[in-house]
Motif scaffolding. Structure first.
Motif, PDB file in Angstrom:
ATOM      1  N   PRO A   1     -67.230  22.910  -8.114  1.00 35.24           N
ATOM      2  CA  PRO A   1     -66.330  22.446  -7.028  1.00 35.24           C
ATOM      3  C   PRO A   1     -67.492  21.245  -7.150  1.00 35.24           C
TER       4      PRO A   1
ATOM      5  N   ARG B   1     -59.939  19.084  -7.994  1.00 35.73           N
ATOM      6  CA  ARG B   1     -59.868  19.939  -6.760  1.00 35.73           C
ATOM      7  C   ARG B   1     -57.978  20.295  -5.909  1.00 35.73           C
TER       8      ARG B   1
ATOM      9  N   ARG C   1     -71.099  26.878 -15.715  1.00 36.65           N
ATOM     10  CA  ARG C   1     -69.573  27.161 -15.210  1.00 36.65           C
ATOM     11  C   ARG C   1     -69.056  26.299 -13.813  1.00 36.65           C
ATOM     12  N   TYR C   2     -68.279  26.390 -13.507  1.00 38.72           N
ATOM     13  CA  TYR C   2     -67.468  25.882 -13.178  1.00 38.72           C
ATOM     14  C   TYR C   2     -67.757  25.258 -11.438  1.00 38.72           C
TER      15      TYR C   2
ATOM     16  N   GLN D   1     -67.539  19.036  -9.685  1.00 34.63           N
ATOM     17  CA  GLN D   1     -67.693  18.713 -11.340  1.00 34.63           C
ATOM     18  C   GLN D   1     -66.355  17.427 -11.735  1.00 34.63           C
TER      19      GLN D   1
ATOM     20  N   GLY E   1     -60.651  19.255 -11.531  1.00 38.15           N
ATOM     21  CA  GLY E   1     -61.329  18.484 -11.486  1.00 38.15           C
ATOM     22  C   GLY E   1     -60.929  17.232 -10.813  1.00 38.15           C
TER      23      GLY E   1
ATOM     24  N   TRP F   1     -63.975  17.653 -14.879  1.00 41.32           N
ATOM     25  CA  TRP F   1     -63.308  18.688 -14.795  1.00 41.32           C
ATOM     26  C   TRP F   1     -62.908  18.103 -16.556  1.00 41.32           C
TER      27      TRP F   1
ATOM     28  N   ARG G   1     -71.759  29.238 -20.757  1.00 39.77           N
ATOM     29  CA  ARG G   1     -70.825  28.420 -20.502  1.00 39.77           C
ATOM     30  C   ARG G   1     -71.610  27.657 -18.787  1.00 39.77           C
TER      31      ARG G   1
END
Lengths: 151, 135
Positions: free
Chosen positions: B38, A93, B35-36, B40, A91, B42, B33
């Motif tokens: 950058p 980074r 996908r991560y 976003q 989150g 967490w 699921r």
């Protein structure tokens, strides 16, 4: 299947009660089981190879992130001196690698920075697990296999 | 020339192919699921992974050795299913809010050298090294 059984709960749980089975987060909520297996193997094998204790934290870090990572590192095992903590906060980074005094002798800061660089380039492409596994590989390659661990 | 058969061959078949491919790739997956990406946020609980303890002598080679006990979260009788994944417990977070440090990890082990708990304070690790990166 169990969804039909998830009726409204009538238990008397309070703040201090441990979460019940249905309230627990799914084990594969963040990573799939396949990815978990990769992480598990990377962590375990690099720890066994090097004799250092690699742990991996994935989640939000308090600010300043470095201090929080160092606090986590202090609690990462019985001998934090030989522990290496990789703290990834997607989150924010940020990735932090913390090495104890004993581990830092075998993993100089420049080697850690190189591993971090390869990790961040994978993270930037959205590949968390691949970056972590590659970073662990670099770190354990750098730390080497001490003679005391050879059979 | 532009009769029904022409439309069927030159428009119908390509459309059918595209539709099949779209169905194959965009179908709602069984295990899809998010996908991560950058940037976003967490929104998962923190997780701390630790290596499996090395098996010392005897015991089976597969699965957690009984000598070490199951990998467990402190204060609960449940064991991680062959994984070294320890979801943070809400109780720990409340407990340590005063100190501002992270979750505790413990291996349920009978050996003297095992995981650390919040209770047993390990020796300080000396000057810390490491690196930091952002992306």
């Amino acid at each position: 299947m169990t969804r039909a059984l998830d009726v409204e709960s009538h238990d008397t749980a309070s703040e201090g009660t441990a979460p019940s089975r249905t309230e627990e987060p799914r084990l594969d909520e963040v990573f799939s089981f396949k990815e978990l297996a990769r992480l598990d193997e990377a962590l375990t094998m690099s720890s066994r190879e090097t004799g250092l204790r690699f742990t991996l934290y994935v989640g939000e870090l308090g600010t300043p992130t470095r201090r929080h990572a160092e606090e986590l590192h202090a609690r990462s095992g019985a001998t934090p001196s030989d522990a290496v903590l990789i703290a990834v906060s997607p989150g924010q980074r940020v990735v932090e690698v913390v090495t104890g005094a004993g581990a830092a002798r075998r993993l100089p800061d420049r080697a850690c920075a190189l591993a971090v660089l390869s990790m961040t380039s994978s993270f930037g492409a959205g590949d968390l697990v691949g970056g972590i596994v590659n970073g662990l590989r670099q770190l354990s390659d750098q730390a080497g296999h001490p003679a005391g661990l050879r059979p | 020339m532009f009769d029904a058969e022409w439309y069927l061959v030159f428009a119908g078949i390509p459309l059918a192919i595209v539709a099949v491919l779209a169905l194959l790739t965009l179908r709602p997956g069984k295990d899809r699921r998010p996908r991560y990406k950058p940037g976003q946020p967490w929104q998962h609980a923190p997780v701390w992974f630790e290596p499996h303890p090395a098996h010392v002598g005897g015991g089976s080679e597969h699965g957690p050795a009984a000598a070490h006990g199951p990998a467990a979260v402190p204060g609960s009788g449940t064991a991680a299913l062959g994984s070294s994944m320890y979801p943070e417990q809400p109780g720990e977070r409340a407990l340590e809010s005063g100190h501002g440090s992270g979750p505790a990890v413990a291996t349920g082990t009978a050996r003297p050298v095992g995981g650390a708990t919040a209770a047993s304070v390990p020796p300080p690790a000396g000057p810390l090294g490491g690196a930091r990166g952002t992306w």
